[in-house]
Design an enzyme around this catalytic site. Structure first.
Site, PDB file in Angstrom:
ATOM      1  N   GLY A 180       0.810  -1.218   0.000  1.00 28.45           N
ATOM      2  CA  GLY A 180       0.000   0.000   0.000  1.00 28.45           C
ATOM      3  C   GLY A 180       0.841   1.265   0.000  1.00 28.45           C
ATOM      4  N   THR A 181       1.874   1.276   0.820  1.00 25.84           N
ATOM      5  CA  THR A 181       2.691   2.492   0.937  1.00 25.84           C
ATOM      6  C   THR A 181       3.340   2.849  -0.399  1.00 25.84           C
ATOM      7  OG1 THR A 181       3.103   2.028   3.264  1.00 25.84           O
ATOM      8  CG2 THR A 181       4.645   3.520   2.182  1.00 25.84           C
ATOM      9  N   CYS A 207       1.251   2.861  13.330  1.00 28.02           N
ATOM     10  CA  CYS A 207       2.106   4.060  13.301  1.00 28.02           C
ATOM     11  C   CYS A 207       1.870   4.955  14.509  1.00 28.02           C
ATOM     12  CB  CYS A 207       1.846   4.886  12.046  1.00 28.02           C
ATOM     13  SG  CYS A 207       1.652   3.927  10.564  1.00 28.02           S
ATOM     14  N   THR A 224      12.979  -6.504 -10.949  1.00 28.90           N
ATOM     15  CA  THR A 224      12.500  -7.865 -11.193  1.00 28.90           C
ATOM     16  C   THR A 224      11.303  -8.147 -10.289  1.00 28.90           C
ATOM     17  OG1 THR A 224      14.737  -8.522 -11.734  1.00 28.90           O
ATOM     18  CG2 THR A 224      13.193 -10.307 -11.231  1.00 28.90           C
ATOM     19  N   SER A 284      -3.350  -3.353  -0.838  1.00 28.21           N
ATOM     20  CA  SER A 284      -2.218  -4.002  -0.178  1.00 28.21           C
ATOM     21  C   SER A 284      -2.588  -5.446   0.160  1.00 28.21           C
ATOM     22  CB  SER A 284      -1.899  -3.235   1.108  1.00 28.21           C
ATOM     23  OG  SER A 284      -1.018  -3.983   1.912  1.00 28.21           O
ATOM     24  N   GLY A 285      -1.712  -6.388  -0.207  1.00 28.06           N
ATOM     25  CA  GLY A 285      -2.031  -7.812  -0.054  1.00 28.06           C
ATOM     26  C   GLY A 285      -2.244  -8.282   1.373  1.00 28.06           C
ATOM     27  N   HIS A 286      -1.390  -7.781   2.292  1.00 30.32           N
ATOM     28  CA  HIS A 286      -1.429  -8.382   3.639  1.00 30.32           C
ATOM     29  C   HIS A 286      -2.674  -8.009   4.429  1.00 30.32           C
ATOM     30  CE1 HIS A 286       0.087  -5.041   6.367  1.00 30.32           C
ATOM     31  NE2 HIS A 286       0.392  -4.519   5.185  1.00 30.32           N
ATOM     32  N   GLN A 341      -8.038  -0.490   2.959  1.00 27.34           N
ATOM     33  CA  GLN A 341      -8.846  -1.088   4.027  1.00 27.34           C
ATOM     34  C   GLN A 341     -10.221  -1.579   3.566  1.00 27.34           C
ATOM     35  OE1 GLN A 341      -7.903  -2.240   6.756  1.00 27.34           O
ATOM     36  NE2 GLN A 341      -6.003  -1.171   7.242  1.00 27.34           N
ATOM     37  N   ASN A 390      -8.581   3.303   8.291  1.00 28.63           N
ATOM     38  CA  ASN A 390      -7.989   2.118   8.910  1.00 28.63           C
ATOM     39  C   ASN A 390      -8.235   2.045  10.413  1.00 28.63           C
ATOM     40  OD1 ASN A 390      -6.149   4.410   8.429  1.00 28.63           O
ATOM     41  ND2 ASN A 390      -4.739   3.301   9.736  1.00 28.63           N
TER      42      ASN A 390
HETATM   43  N1  PLP Z   1      -3.365   2.799   3.575  1.00 27.57           N
HETATM   44  C1  PLP Z   1      -4.109   2.347   4.585  1.00 27.57           C
HETATM   45  C2  PLP Z   1      -5.513   2.859   4.739  1.00 27.57           C
HETATM   46  C3  PLP Z   1      -3.602   1.409   5.474  1.00 27.57           C
HETATM   47  O1  PLP Z   1      -4.359   0.970   6.489  1.00 27.57           O
HETATM   48  C4  PLP Z   1      -2.276   0.930   5.288  1.00 27.57           C
HETATM   49  C5  PLP Z   1      -1.680  -0.038   6.239  1.00 27.57           C
HETATM   50  O2  PLP Z   1      -2.049  -0.094   7.387  1.00 27.57           O
HETATM   51  C6  PLP Z   1      -1.534   1.426   4.210  1.00 27.57           C
HETATM   52  C7  PLP Z   1      -2.111   2.353   3.382  1.00 27.57           C
HETATM   53  C8  PLP Z   1      -0.129   0.954   3.966  1.00 27.57           C
HETATM   54  O3  PLP Z   1      -0.115  -0.351   3.430  1.00 27.57           O
HETATM   55  P1  PLP Z   1       1.193  -1.276   3.530  1.00 27.57           P
HETATM   56  O4  PLP Z   1       1.272  -1.765   4.932  1.00 27.57           O
HETATM   57  O5  PLP Z   1       0.952  -2.381   2.557  1.00 27.57           O
HETATM   58  O6  PLP Z   1       2.362  -0.440   3.129  1.00 27.57           O
END
Ligand code: PLP
Length: 391
Positions: free
Chosen positions: A91-92, A335, A256, A218-220, A197, A168
């Site tokens: 996601g980031t 965070c 890659t 974001s996959g996780h 989210q 989130n």
């Molecule tokens: N955006 C939101 C709303 C999130 O909740 C998060 C992760 O908590 C992210 C972005 C960042 O995702 P990643 O952990 O895959 O970098």
């Protein structure tokens, strides 16, 4: 599988964490348990499918076929075309790529976002405050943007409007998103949705129908591994990469490809099961009956999330006590720790009484009714214990 003995200090008994009988995991907005098929396929791909998808021999071709079939699954999941989806590290990276591209492809200087966005957005925007006019919209007590505030700030000098689909920490939707994206488009601004989210919890078609230029997942957060995500870039959107190098990912994201993780992402996407409000609502109902003084922070939104204020206790003490009693919840965002109050709750003007005492519970498709029921006495006991210690 045993953990590699060559890495020092890794003797944690991870296996025991998976024992469902022993813990209740209500922290799925932080991360989710990996899907078994995703994990197995990832391992097989890492061990045997190690070809570089950019090479033309058999190993490379097989890796490329697997990568493209994963992309097809992710594109379907996002209601997008295959050539509009690139793999990223999560996601980031997707968010940073989207913002970077919007500013690099426009001479306009205004960017509109919101005070309650994720740090991935807020920190990136902060890094631009010398060169750009950054507007962070306020929210009301429920965590919602007033459309009139947005209308006041959008102008023809706006290069980007970037907002999350759901928060989130609270699960609250930016419920004016359809209008906001429409108005932004009419002003010639690019639009980006941080769908991290909502992905895997509800269909992304509703958000794709709004017509954003860019969308991040974001996959996780939905049972794929960490370190893999995707960015949707609509066909006609001008684009400049964040990472330069080779021609991978339609020349939009060099390096890659992480084939095993991309395969796992494709599998998790194809196995996504959308959530109903039922378990969350049951949880709120039972918890309110058990501890009437709690407050729910923010308007309820995405089906898996509830942010609860417990008056008179500190969130860290409560989360630790819950963890000691095998219930995993969190203080809101990975965070935001310690004494720093949540920027989301602060923006919502939550009262002092609740701001340091709020805990997020986030469920997944694996959460059961029995876990919801079992969690209530655990929370009540933990709350009362901390309350009695803190006097
Ligand atoms: N955006 C939101 C709303 C999130 O909740 C998060 C992760 O908590 C992210 C972005 C960042 O995702 P990643 O952990 O895959 O970098």
């Amino acid at each position: 599988m045993t953990v590699l003995p060559v890495i020092k200090n890794i003797d944690i008994d991870f296996k025991s964490l998976q024992d469902k009988e022993r813990s209740i995991y209500f922290d799925n907005n932080s991360t989710t348990e990996i899907d078994e098929d995703a994990a197995t396929s990832m391992l097989v791909a890492a061990e045997s499918g190690y070809g570089n998808p950019s090479t033309s021999h058999r190993h490379g071709r097989d890796a490329k076929i697997a990568l493209e079939s994963a992309r097809e699954a992710v594109a379907k999941f996002m209601s997008a075309n295959q050539e509009e989806v690139i793999f990223t590290s999560g996601g980031t990276e997707s968010i940073n790529t989207a913002i970077n591209s919007a500013i690099c492809t426009s001479s306009k200087k205004r960017i509109i976002s919101c005070k309650t966005e994720h740090k991935a957005t807020l920190s990136k925007l902060k890094s631009l405050d010398k060169t750009h006019d950054i507007i962070l919209l306020p929210v009301d007590n429920d965590g919602r943007i007033d459309l009139n505030d947005f209308k006041q700030f959008i102008n023809n000098n706006t290069c980007l409007v970037t907002l999350m689909a759901a928060n989130n920490e609270t699960g609250t939707y930016h419920n004016n998103l359809t209008e906001i994206i429409d108005i932004a488009r009419r002003h010639g601004a690019a639009t980006h949705i941080d769908a991290v989210q909502v992905a895997g919890k509800e269909s992304l078609a509703r958000f794709m129908d709004m017509g954003p230029n860019l969308m991040s997942i974001s996959g996780h957060k939905f049972h794929a591994p960490k370190g893999i995500g995707a960015l949707y870039i609509s066909k006609n959107t001008p684009f400049v990469p964040l990472i330069f190098g080779g021609e991978q990912e339609f020349a939009k994201r060099a390096g890659t490809e992480n084939v095993p993780s991309a395969i796992a992402l494709g599998i998790a996407a194809s196995k996504a099961r959308y959530l109903s409000d039922e378990l969350r609502d049951l949880f709120i109902h039972l918890l309110k009956n058990s501890i009437p003084s709690i407050a729910i922070n923010g308007a309820l939104g995405v089906a898996n999330t509830v942010n609860v204020g417990f008056p008179g206790v500190h969130r860290d003490a409560l989360v630790t006590e819950l963890s000691n009693n095998k219930l995993m919840a969190s203080t809101g965002s990975a965070c935001t720790k310690g004494t720093t109050p949540s920027h989301v709750l602060l923006a919502m003007n939550i009262s002092e009484e609740y701001i340091h005492s709020s805990v997020r519970f986030s469920f997944s498709k694996l959460t059961t009714k029995s876990e919801i029921e079992k969690s209530i006495p655990i929370i009540k006991n933990a709350y009362e214990r901390i309350l009695s210690i803190s006097g």
